[in-house]
Motif scaffolding. Sequence first.
Motif, mmCIF file in Angstrom:
data_model
loop_
_atom_site.group_PDB
_atom_site.id
_atom_site.type_symbol
_atom_site.label_atom_id
_atom_site.label_comp_id
_atom_site.label_asym_id
_atom_site.label_seq_id
_atom_site.Cartn_x
_atom_site.Cartn_y
_atom_site.Cartn_z
ATOM 1 N N LEU A 27 0.812 -1.212 0.000
ATOM 2 C CA LEU A 27 0.000 0.000 0.000
ATOM 3 C C LEU A 27 0.845 1.262 0.000
ATOM 4 O O LEU A 27 0.560 2.228 -0.699
ATOM 5 N N ASP A 28 1.894 1.264 0.828
ATOM 6 C CA ASP A 28 2.658 2.488 1.030
ATOM 7 C C ASP A 28 4.126 2.141 1.278
ATOM 8 O O ASP A 28 4.572 2.089 2.414
ATOM 9 N N LEU A 29 4.836 1.868 0.205
ATOM 10 C CA LEU A 29 6.227 1.454 0.334
ATOM 11 C C LEU A 29 7.098 2.462 1.075
ATOM 12 O O LEU A 29 7.874 2.072 1.944
ATOM 13 N N PRO A 30 6.972 3.767 0.778
ATOM 14 C CA PRO A 30 7.811 4.722 1.517
ATOM 15 C C PRO A 30 7.606 4.642 3.026
ATOM 16 O O PRO A 30 8.571 4.684 3.787
ATOM 17 N N LEU A 31 6.350 4.493 3.459
ATOM 18 C CA LEU A 31 6.100 4.388 4.896
ATOM 19 C C LEU A 31 6.719 3.104 5.443
ATOM 20 O O LEU A 31 7.342 3.110 6.508
ATOM 21 N N ALA A 32 6.566 1.998 4.695
ATOM 22 C CA ALA A 32 7.168 0.733 5.119
ATOM 23 C C ALA A 32 8.680 0.888 5.249
ATOM 24 O O ALA A 32 9.291 0.389 6.198
ATOM 25 N N ALA A 33 9.277 1.611 4.301
ATOM 26 C CA ALA A 33 10.727 1.825 4.343
ATOM 27 C C ALA A 33 11.112 2.626 5.571
ATOM 28 O O ALA A 33 12.091 2.308 6.255
ATOM 29 N N ALA A 34 10.316 3.662 5.873
ATOM 30 C CA ALA A 34 10.602 4.470 7.056
ATOM 31 C C ALA A 34 10.476 3.629 8.319
ATOM 32 O O ALA A 34 11.292 3.716 9.236
ATOM 33 N N LEU A 35 9.434 2.779 8.363
ATOM 34 C CA LEU A 35 9.272 1.883 9.510
ATOM 35 C C LEU A 35 10.460 0.937 9.610
ATOM 36 O O LEU A 35 10.917 0.609 10.696
#
Lengths: 271, 294
Positions: free
Chosen positions: B262-270
């Motif tokens: 859904l949201d790769l950038p957020l996953a990356a930040a996590l």
Amino acid sequence: MNLSRPARITVRIAAVLGFAVIYIPLLLVVVNSLNPDRSSGWPPPGLTFHWWGDAWRSTGARAALWTSVKAGLGATAIALVLGTLIAFAVQRFRFFGRETISFVIVLPIALPGIVTGVALNTAFRTVLEPLGVGLGMFTVVVGHATFCVVVVFNNVVARLRRMAGSYEEAAMDLGAHTFRTFVDITFPLVRSALVAGGLLAFALSFDEIVVTTFTAGPGVQTLPIWIFSNMARPQQAPVVNVVAAVLVLLSVIPIYLAQRLSSDTASGSRI
Amino acid sequence: MTKTVPTAGFVRRFAGTLHRRPRLQLSLLLSAPVAWLVLAYLGSLAALFTSAFWTTDSFTSSVVKVWNTDNFTALFTTDVYRQVALRSIGVALVVTVLCAVIAFPVAFYTARIARPRWRPLLVVAILTPLWASYLVKAYAWRLMLAEGGLLDWLLAPLGLHGPGYGLTATVLVLTYLWLPYMILPIHAGLEQLPANLLDASADLGARTGRTFCLVVLPMILPSIAAGSIFTFSLSLGDYIAVQIVGGKTQLIGNLIYSNITLDLPLAAALGTVPVVIIVFYLLAVRRTGALSSL
């Protein structure tokens, strides 16, 4: 160490409990594969080998097993070459960045698999897909090799550390050149460490699920992925039980071989 | 002895060149593995963490490559993320402590109390389950913890119930999964402990407990640190065991996993959270010399 009698008994009891904790769940898996009931309640109402026949005929499990073996062999081959090269460089030379290299090489297994997996997935999709290489067996092998290198590296480094350089010097004094010395002296001395490292690398690749999830395309299903996706399906439960039991029984083999081949296998800790 | 065919002459000349120039030898050894590490691994990680600074179009879920720090702001200000991050760190710490507490007596037994003849066999007995598949081990505990399963059956006479699936189950399973990684380094450390130090301590009048605290424990600390690298970092990123026995439990691994599509950038930040924690942990542990005793 001169322990007092009560202390000795306490440690003994604690150790027995520890071993029980290690083994009871695994025994349960084996017993459960013989459970005639599809639910996994305890105690089982009887014992049967019926599901073992079913599992033997399961084409999905077989195909997955074969995929796992191929991926494992590919990753092990790459890891053997790269791991040995780094081991010789780090152990035989002093150079700038040597510490950094031995640090970076541990990272793929020290960092969470999900991070490595997502990173590789992003990289493959942005770099390889435009070149026409989709996610598949190739990407799985590359992903696995990345964290298998360290196993080979550790085994070879441990061997090189214990190996006196005098044999090689003697060979060179007798007129053997670098390659001759390697073929006749060095390689035979590190061979068993290579085999042990290779076995452990294969076992590591065979077991990997997280990195595989992110590097395999939809068409490639390794055995762990097959088990994971069938675990929740009630009608597949008996076959999953049998496959799990087989894996428990088979896990004895690589460790037994690795142990026999090399006493300095870093005792097989994850690296 | 060498045959004087031209190719052999070339090989010999090349070998001579290598012998005279160790730098050349070194760069030949290093080029392939370093290229691999940098391109395949570090490159991918860099790409991932760069994408943590991008955002996602909330309508199309496609990545928008505009540099900003929204994801990290969200990370620090959203309560759920903070809770999950703290819970994950807590789980990782508890698992590490449990592993150390269970591993110590087992390792002490295999390394110092069992008869020397039995020791190698006992080490194999610890190693074998290590190579049983991760999934199988988690699955074994799914069976143990199932309703009406072995644990319920064992506890029934005491009028108790097993913990069922949930946070407790997750901690139990993670402890079980990583236990061998803690036993092995401690075993190795205890094995190398010089016996005369212990004798000296006893001769000077220290009882078992005192010897243990003042001699054994400080010398075993690097081994425990080495083991803790795995118990801690593997617990911190795990999401599969949580899916198998965790019930509704959410750890940071699950959060990353559920955001990837859904949201790769957020996953990356996590994903940067466990990485930052673990890299600091590794750097701290490296000072104890634990990395070389892995």
